[in-house]
Design an enzyme around this catalytic site. Structure first.
Site, short mmCIF file in Angstrom:
data_model
loop_
_atom_site.label_atom_id
_atom_site.label_comp_id
_atom_site.label_asym_id
_atom_site.label_seq_id
_atom_site.Cartn_x
_atom_site.Cartn_y
_atom_site.Cartn_z
N LYS A 201 0.75 -1.06 0.20
CA LYS A 201 -0.07 0.12 -0.03
C LYS A 201 0.85 1.30 0.19
O LYS A 201 1.62 1.33 1.07
CB LYS A 201 -0.85 -0.19 1.16
CG LYS A 201 -1.89 1.04 1.50
CD LYS A 201 -2.80 0.83 2.30
CE LYS A 201 -3.57 2.17 2.53
NZ LYS A 201 -4.59 2.03 3.67
N ARG A 211 -11.02 9.46 1.67
CA ARG A 211 -10.78 10.32 2.77
C ARG A 211 -12.09 11.06 2.96
O ARG A 211 -12.51 11.18 4.17
CB ARG A 211 -9.61 10.75 2.97
CG ARG A 211 -8.44 9.68 3.06
CD ARG A 211 -7.11 10.15 3.32
NE ARG A 211 -6.14 9.15 3.00
CZ ARG A 211 -4.81 9.48 2.86
NH1 ARG A 211 -4.27 10.88 2.81
NH2 ARG A 211 -3.89 8.41 2.70
N LYS A 224 0.84 10.00 5.45
CA LYS A 224 0.76 8.66 5.97
C LYS A 224 2.23 8.01 5.57
O LYS A 224 2.32 6.72 5.53
CB LYS A 224 -0.22 7.67 5.66
CG LYS A 224 -1.51 8.27 6.14
CD LYS A 224 -2.68 7.30 5.96
CE LYS A 224 -4.05 7.91 6.44
NZ LYS A 224 -5.11 6.81 6.26
N GLU A 240 7.91 -6.93 1.45
CA GLU A 240 6.55 -6.72 2.20
C GLU A 240 5.48 -7.88 1.97
O GLU A 240 5.14 -8.58 3.15
CB GLU A 240 5.41 -5.43 1.78
CG GLU A 240 6.28 -3.93 2.28
CD GLU A 240 5.69 -3.92 3.83
OE1 GLU A 240 5.08 -4.79 4.40
OE2 GLU A 240 6.16 -2.85 4.17
N LYS A 255 -1.98 -1.74 -3.88
CA LYS A 255 -2.91 -0.41 -4.10
C LYS A 255 -2.33 0.76 -4.13
O LYS A 255 -1.32 0.81 -3.30
CB LYS A 255 -3.72 -0.47 -2.83
CG LYS A 255 -4.55 0.70 -2.32
CD LYS A 255 -5.35 0.40 -1.12
CE LYS A 255 -6.01 1.46 -0.78
NZ LYS A 255 -6.18 1.70 0.63
N SER A 281 -10.06 5.21 -4.85
CA SER A 281 -11.00 6.33 -5.18
C SER A 281 -10.46 7.34 -6.09
O SER A 281 -11.34 8.08 -6.97
CB SER A 281 -11.40 7.19 -3.78
OG SER A 281 -10.24 7.57 -3.29
N TYR A 319 -15.14 0.56 -7.74
CA TYR A 319 -16.22 1.46 -7.28
C TYR A 319 -17.33 1.38 -8.50
O TYR A 319 -18.36 1.71 -8.33
CB TYR A 319 -16.16 2.84 -7.04
CG TYR A 319 -15.17 2.86 -5.90
CD1 TYR A 319 -15.91 2.85 -4.45
CD2 TYR A 319 -13.81 3.24 -5.77
CE1 TYR A 319 -14.95 2.78 -3.28
CE2 TYR A 319 -12.97 3.24 -4.78
CZ TYR A 319 -13.71 3.02 -3.53
OH TYR A 319 -12.84 3.03 -2.40
C1 PBG Z 1 -7.88 3.01 5.19
C2 PBG Z 1 -7.97 2.81 3.79
C3 PBG Z 1 -7.76 3.82 2.47
C4 PBG Z 1 -8.09 3.23 1.56
C5 PBG Z 1 -8.53 1.99 1.80
N1 PBG Z 1 -8.42 1.68 3.22
C6 PBG Z 1 -7.35 5.35 2.90
C7 PBG Z 1 -5.98 5.58 3.38
O1 PBG Z 1 -5.00 4.70 3.63
O2 PBG Z 1 -5.95 6.71 3.57
C8 PBG Z 1 -8.38 3.97 0.33
C9 PBG Z 1 -9.44 3.49 -0.70
C10 PBG Z 1 -9.46 4.36 -1.81
O3 PBG Z 1 -9.04 5.33 -1.92
O4 PBG Z 1 -10.48 3.98 -2.67
N2 PBG Z 1 -6.87 2.56 5.74
#
Ligand code: PBG
Length: 329
Positions: A201, A211, A224, A240, A255, A281, A319
């Protein structure tokens, strides 16, 4: 070996007609390749739009059944639940994550009761929907604490498993959490609960609209980067994944999706484990808003989804998964 020579070989020969193109196609998508995310809100009889994500909504629990009915009818194998938590329920420790009456727990319980095993339920394991600072774990001086966070994540995992969650998806990026979660699941009688590790990630700006959807955007302090991965790296992704497989992950998430096709391919080729791509997203927002503005046609959606599959993903969190009939033909 790739051989052949023009003019005896003409690759355009097999591209001339539709039937011939279909005959030699190497990749395709079916509804079984998709995981449908559902955003949840408190209250009754509400369907709330999300500004940056056209045609995606947050639903109250009494409105989710038609969506799940349709997902089952479409033969989508799994849904992913994401709660939009009211601000007053958030605090620095994210204690709402451990409330057995929280939105996600209530949703899992309701869905399992009604649908049994007709569809899988996946839930994130991470504290960000519940923390007042928007981070995925416990924070000390701006730093997200690893081992202290894992202790909470173990309890969050157990609670969700107890409610009936089929697939736990730790999305927090703490070191060592997969092993600890697996151990405690096994010890407590949840040997068959699966773990889909968000092993790879990246710290990404592509998460912005999400968010917004879960209501952590304006709360998030800083970024983050001290736990999510640096997008300049790919070897690190393999490390990882190697760790998480050893610790007991059943599946691996990469991701975001589209900017990381090389990573999907690397993981698949090196580990032969089920790989799930998350079309996040921001990707959704870029595609959908460009289509809406008429800058590009809607086939960019299928093209993007196929690229994830071609690169090696077994399935895709998208989505668009509630509109597959339209997208897949
Ligand atoms: C939370 C999480 C996130 C997403 C899925 N789980 C956001 C983040 O880590 O800030 C993102 C999913 C998306 O952008 O569609 N841990």
């Amino acid at each position: 070996m790739i051989t052949g020579k023009y003019p005896s070989l003409r690759l355009r020969r097999s591209r001339k007609n539709d039937w011939s193109r279909r005959l030699i196609e190497e990749n395709n998508l079916t509804s079984s390749d998709f995981i449908l995310p559902i955003f949840l809100i408190d209250g009754k009889n509400k369907k709330q739009s999300i500004k940056s994500m056209p045609d995606v909504y947050r639903y109250t629990l009494d409105r989710i059944f038609p969506i799940i009915d349709k997902a089952i009818k479409d033969r989508i194998p799994m849904i992913a639940l994401f709660p939009h938590t009211e601000k007053k329920k958030k605090n620095a420790l994210g204690t709402e994550a451990l409330n057995e009456d929280n939105l996600v727990c209530k949703a899992i319980h309701l869905i399992k009761k009604k649908y049994k095993n007709q569809i899988g339920i996946m839930c994130d394991v991470a504290l960000d929907p519940y923390t007042s600072h928007g981070h995925d774990g416990l924070v000390n001086n701006g730093y997200v604490l690893n081992d202290e966070t894992i202790k909470v994540l173990i309890n969050q995992s157990l609670l969700q498993a107890q409610m009936g969650c089929d697939v736990l998806a730790p999305s927090d990026m703490m070191d060592g959490r997969i092993g600890e979660i697996r151990k405690s699941l096994d010890k407590n009688g949840y040997k068959m609960t699966q773990i889909l590790s968000y092993a790879v990630k990246y710290a990404s700006s592509f998460y912005g609209p999400f968010r917004d959807a879960v209501g952590s955007k304006n709360l998030l302090k800083g970024n983050k980067k001290n736990y999510q991965m640096d997008f300049k790296n790919s070897n690190e992704a393999l490390r990882e994944v190697a760790l998480d497989i050893k610790e007991g992950a059943d599946m691996i998430m990469v991701k975001p999706g589209l900017p990381y096709l090389d990573i999907i391919k690397l993981v698949k080729e090196n580990f032969k484990i089920p790989v799930i791509a998350y079309q996040v997203s921001g990707e959704y927002s870029i595609l959908s808003n460009s289509i809406k503005n008429g800058f590009v046609d809607e086939n960019i959606v299928l093209e993007s989804l196929i690229s994830l599959k071609r690169s090696g993903a077994n399935a895709i969190v998208s989505y668009y998964a509630d509109r597959l009939n339209k997208i897949l033909k």
